[in-house]
Design a protein around this motif. Structure first.
Motif, PDB file in Angstrom:
ATOM      1  N   SER A 169       0.858  -1.182   0.000  1.00  0.00           N
ATOM      2  CA  SER A 169       0.000   0.000   0.000  1.00  0.00           C
ATOM      3  C   SER A 169       0.900   1.239   0.000  1.00  0.00           C
ATOM      4  O   SER A 169       2.073   1.162   0.377  1.00  0.00           O
ATOM      5  CB  SER A 169      -0.914  -0.009   1.226  1.00  0.00           C
ATOM      6  N   GLN A 170       0.317   2.356  -0.391  1.00  0.00           N
ATOM      7  CA  GLN A 170       1.113   3.590  -0.500  1.00  0.00           C
ATOM      8  C   GLN A 170       1.772   3.958   0.824  1.00  0.00           C
ATOM      9  O   GLN A 170       2.914   4.418   0.846  1.00  0.00           O
ATOM     10  CB  GLN A 170       0.198   4.722  -0.968  1.00  0.00           C
ATOM     11  N   GLU A 178     -11.051   1.087 -13.421  1.00  0.00           N
ATOM     12  CA  GLU A 178     -12.029   2.002 -12.803  1.00  0.00           C
ATOM     13  C   GLU A 178     -11.592   2.341 -11.362  1.00  0.00           C
ATOM     14  O   GLU A 178     -11.543   3.505 -10.966  1.00  0.00           O
ATOM     15  CB  GLU A 178     -13.317   1.189 -12.769  1.00  0.00           C
ATOM     16  N   LEU A 179     -11.225   1.292 -10.613  1.00  0.00           N
ATOM     17  CA  LEU A 179     -10.797   1.495  -9.216  1.00  0.00           C
ATOM     18  C   LEU A 179      -9.535   2.353  -9.162  1.00  0.00           C
ATOM     19  O   LEU A 179      -9.408   3.251  -8.313  1.00  0.00           O
ATOM     20  CB  LEU A 179     -10.471   0.149  -8.565  1.00  0.00           C
ATOM     21  N   LYS A 180      -8.628   2.074 -10.092  1.00  0.00           N
ATOM     22  CA  LYS A 180      -7.362   2.805 -10.114  1.00  0.00           C
ATOM     23  C   LYS A 180      -7.624   4.292 -10.347  1.00  0.00           C
ATOM     24  O   LYS A 180      -7.033   5.158  -9.696  1.00  0.00           O
ATOM     25  CB  LYS A 180      -6.482   2.230 -11.243  1.00  0.00           C
ATOM     26  N   ARG A 181      -8.558   4.573 -11.272  1.00  0.00           N
ATOM     27  CA  ARG A 181      -8.892   5.972 -11.573  1.00  0.00           C
ATOM     28  C   ARG A 181      -9.439   6.657 -10.323  1.00  0.00           C
ATOM     29  O   ARG A 181      -9.030   7.746  -9.951  1.00  0.00           O
ATOM     30  CB  ARG A 181      -9.919   6.006 -12.707  1.00  0.00           C
ATOM     31  N   VAL A 232      -4.508  -3.700  -3.278  1.00  0.00           N
ATOM     32  CA  VAL A 232      -3.931  -3.408  -1.949  1.00  0.00           C
ATOM     33  C   VAL A 232      -4.169  -1.948  -1.569  1.00  0.00           C
ATOM     34  O   VAL A 232      -4.456  -1.630  -0.404  1.00  0.00           O
ATOM     35  CB  VAL A 232      -2.439  -3.822  -1.863  1.00  0.00           C
ATOM     36  N   GLN A 233      -4.132  -1.074  -2.569  1.00  0.00           N
ATOM     37  CA  GLN A 233      -4.412   0.346  -2.268  1.00  0.00           C
ATOM     38  C   GLN A 233      -5.875   0.512  -1.856  1.00  0.00           C
ATOM     39  O   GLN A 233      -6.201   1.313  -0.980  1.00  0.00           O
ATOM     40  CB  GLN A 233      -4.144   1.227  -3.499  1.00  0.00           C
ATOM     41  N   PHE A 234      -6.736  -0.246  -2.479  1.00  0.00           N
ATOM     42  CA  PHE A 234      -8.169  -0.158  -2.169  1.00  0.00           C
ATOM     43  C   PHE A 234      -8.426  -0.639  -0.739  1.00  0.00           C
ATOM     44  O   PHE A 234      -9.193  -0.032   0.015  1.00  0.00           O
ATOM     45  CB  PHE A 234      -8.936  -1.005  -3.200  1.00  0.00           C
ATOM     46  N   ASN A 268      -9.842   1.604   2.349  1.00  0.00           N
ATOM     47  CA  ASN A 268     -11.012   1.239   3.170  1.00  0.00           C
ATOM     48  C   ASN A 268     -10.641   1.115   4.642  1.00  0.00           C
ATOM     49  O   ASN A 268     -11.437   1.447   5.522  1.00  0.00           O
ATOM     50  CB  ASN A 268     -11.619  -0.072   2.661  1.00  0.00           C
ATOM     51  N   ARG A 269      -9.440   0.640   4.916  1.00  0.00           N
ATOM     52  CA  ARG A 269      -9.017   0.509   6.323  1.00  0.00           C
ATOM     53  C   ARG A 269      -8.984   1.882   6.991  1.00  0.00           C
ATOM     54  O   ARG A 269      -9.404   2.060   8.130  1.00  0.00           O
ATOM     55  CB  ARG A 269      -7.644  -0.168   6.406  1.00  0.00           C
TER      56      ARG A 269
END
Ligand code: F6R
Length: 617
Positions: free
Chosen positions: A91-92, A109-112, A131-133, A137-138
């Motif tokens: 993750s970032q 779509e999610l990446k955008r 993983v970024q998503f 959410n976390r």
């Protein structure tokens, strides 16, 4: 198609993960990586382009203490095989690491959306988006990793098996799946082992949980919560633990140089296992449970539609000849990848037979849904118990070939054909197409299969010598008639897959309609010319090839004295009922492909660009 492993327990995670990855290399081996939460609480990730041995060379030199981790061996789908695209992805904020098998279909779509929220991406992969998503959410819901994974599942489409760690929650690994294989082993001391199949788990435990689609598991030692499972709606579920009756050494090489070699040689035993309890010689009877329990569905089938891919599709083609000839039942054989999108006409009276070694092939799985929606009866022929196809089918038969590790399928194929011939015999007998005498003769011949295959294997050195003459070849033809035509296709596929010699399989009678133009001394032909199918016509075709200076190897019935005077090489197989002959004729072709590949120095068990289990489209 990518292998994932994970571990949380009392031992150091690193060696457990590396040895786990070794077992999964058949699923992909263009890059690999490992992520561990060290004893100091830091998250460490090591990744390489190349296979697990390369990963080990690199990562061994670094500190890798810690009792929880995840690892991955990749078969590239999104993005080139390089270090950046290798898993684990971070993750970032650097807290969460994830390994993923499968495809996130809505990743663009999610990446955008995530980019709009300030997230950056280093790789070209769909997995990094996931993983970024999860990380997003976390943070948004200020929740645990397991909860963030669960929430994220609502927002992703596609197929996946994932394992995730977070350095803010050391001592825990979270895993989830949708339409991709995943097994979780539970050790007696409470350690947990995650893997894409049970091979990496078996050296540690035989108690395994197979999560359902969209189950999320939080795994930790018992004193930290143990195994906690919930569904996508957050409802707690009790995991069902299955005891796996397979030993770890059943998946090792047993002194052979390659798994493929071992698996070819296992075929006599595989035939025995596959027939045990089903071919009842003393009672002159075949007993196939799936058939007995669904007699009406099978016997009233307006047609059999076989859906499969690759080698399993060839098993289906062999069966088509038998269903029509010996059970008088119309039969069609479809590539699953075509069938799923072709909007086929499916009748409620169809029996759709899905053949798959792994039981996890994405295209074959996708073919089940429309069949079920149309009210057809779905019958799975699979080698892996508890696999997705087994679980989705209305009835199934396990081929009992044991775990197949070599990427090129061998023993699973012969076991598939044997199961299908049992079904044909049952249907043919019940429909009165196959008389009692022929049925009994077939049973007698079936039980001879192991010794007949032993006979073929005993002549391996001759096949090895012949293989040596093929090493300079760039192209080959494989020819067969009737139910040997699929064997010609299978022989050509085997040699293509592992020795990279271009080969085509053709019905022998089709030769003169085009492929004969290819014949020259540098393009050898392998002709299946056994006594049981249009033998004289095949002899004429052989003469046509010889007249054009083609080199020929014939697969002939033992006792044939004609062919040895005509062609360059003859490989003999014992005589047997025509329905079973494909099981014998394929064995020399497997050996031939194997020895050519070894002679050329190719990586037999891990041929380039291929993966064992194609769990993505
Ligand atoms: C060839 C081979 C593949 C598989 C195909 C289907 O040697 O192994 O062609 O047969 O990918 O896989 P399963 O049978 O697992 O559905």
């Amino acid at each position: 198609m990518c292998g994932i492993v994970g571990y949380v327990g009392r031992k150091e995670a690193y060696p457990v993960l590396i040895s786990g990855l070794k077992h999964l290399e058949y699923r992909g081996y263009d890059s690999a990586g490992v992520g561990i939460i060290g004893n100091d609480g830091s998250l460490r990730v090591y990744k390489v382009r190349g296979n697990v041995s390369r990963l080990k060379e690199t990562a061994d030199k670094r500190a890798h203490d810690g009792n929880a981790g995840i690892a991955h061996t990749r078969w590239a789908t999104h993005g080139a095989p390089n270090e950046t695209n290798a898993h684990p992805h971070l993750s970032q904020d650097g807290h969460i690491a994830l390994v993923h098998n499968g495809i996130i279909e809505n990743y663009i779509e999610l990446k955008r959306e995530l980019a709009g929220l300030g997230y950056g991406f280093k790789s070209e992969t769909d997995s990094e988006v996931l993983v970024q998503f999860i990380s997003y959410n976390r943070q948004k819901y200020r929740c645990t990793l397991a909860e963030a994974v669960r929430i994220s599942l609502h927002g992703v489409s596609g197929s996946f098996a994932i394992a995730v760690i977070d350095d803010r929650e050391p001592g825990c690994v979270v895993t989830a799946r949708r339409s991709c294989p995943l097994a979780v082993g539970i050790g007696t001391d409470g350690s947990c082992f995650i893997a894409s199949d049970i091979a990496p788990i078996l050296p540690h435990t035989k108690d395994v949980v197979y999560p359902d689609d969209d189950d999320v598991l939080r795994l930790s030692l018992p004193e930290k919560g143990g195994v906690e499972m919930m569904n996508i709606d957050g409802e707690r579920r009790e995991p069902t633990v299955t005891r796996v009756e397979m030993s770890a050494d059943q998946v090792e090489k047993d002194g052979y140089d390659h798994y493929m070699e071992k698996e070819i040689h296992q075929q006599p035993q595989v035939m025995r296992e596959c027939m045990a309890g089903r071919v009842l010689l003393g009672e002159d009877r075949i007993y196939l449970e799936a058939f007995e329990q669904n007699r009406e569905r099978f016997l009233n089938a307006s047609r059999i539609v076989i859906v499969a891919c690759g080698t399993s599709w060839h098993a289906g083609l062999v069966a088509r000849y038998a269903f029509e000839r010996y059970a008088n039942t119309p039969c069609e054989v479809e590539y699953a990848s075509e069938y799923r999108y072709r909007r086929p006409v499916i009748l409620p009276t169809d029996v759709v037979v899905v053949i798959s070694q792994s039981g996890e092939t994405a295209d074959s799985i996708a073919a089940i849904r429309p069949a079920k929606e149309a009210g057809a009866f779905v019958y799975g022929v699979c080698n892996v118990d508890n696999s997705t196809i087994v679980r989705m089918a209305d009835a199934y038969t396990l081929t009992k070939a044991g775990m197949e590790i070599g990427v090129a399928s061998t023993k699973a194929f012969t076991a598939q054909v044997l199961v299908l011939m049992m079904l044909v015999a049952e249907m043919g007998r019940a429909k009165g197409v196959m008389g009692g005498e022929e049925y009994r003769a077939l049973i007698n011949d079936m039980v001879q299969l192991p010794q007949h295959i032993d006979y073929i294997l005993s002549d391996e050195s001759a096949i090895r010598r012949f293989a040596a003459t093929l090493l300079p070849c760039r192209s080959m033809l494989y020819l067969g008639r009737g139910n040997q035509y699929p064997i010609a296709l299978e022989g050509a596929l085997k040699i293509k897959e592992i020795s990279y010699i271009h080969a085509e399989g053709y019905p022998t009678g089709e030769m003169k309609h085009g492929p004969i133009a290819l014949i020259e001394p540098e393009v050898p032909s392998v002709v299946i010319a056994t006594k049981c199918g249009e033998y004289e016509k095949t002899i004429s075709n052989i003469q046509e090839i010889m007249a054009r200076e083609g080199r020929i190897t014939a697969i002939a019935t033992k006792g044939d004295t004609v062919l040895e005077k005509m062609v360059d090489n003859v490989i003999y197989v014992p005589d047997i009922h025509p329905m079973l002959m494909p099981i014998l004729t394929v064995v020399p072709l497997q050996l031939l492909a194997y020895h050519v590949a070894v002679g050329k120095g190719c990586n037999v068990d891990q041929p380039r660009n291929l993966a064992k289990s194609v769990t993505v489209e």
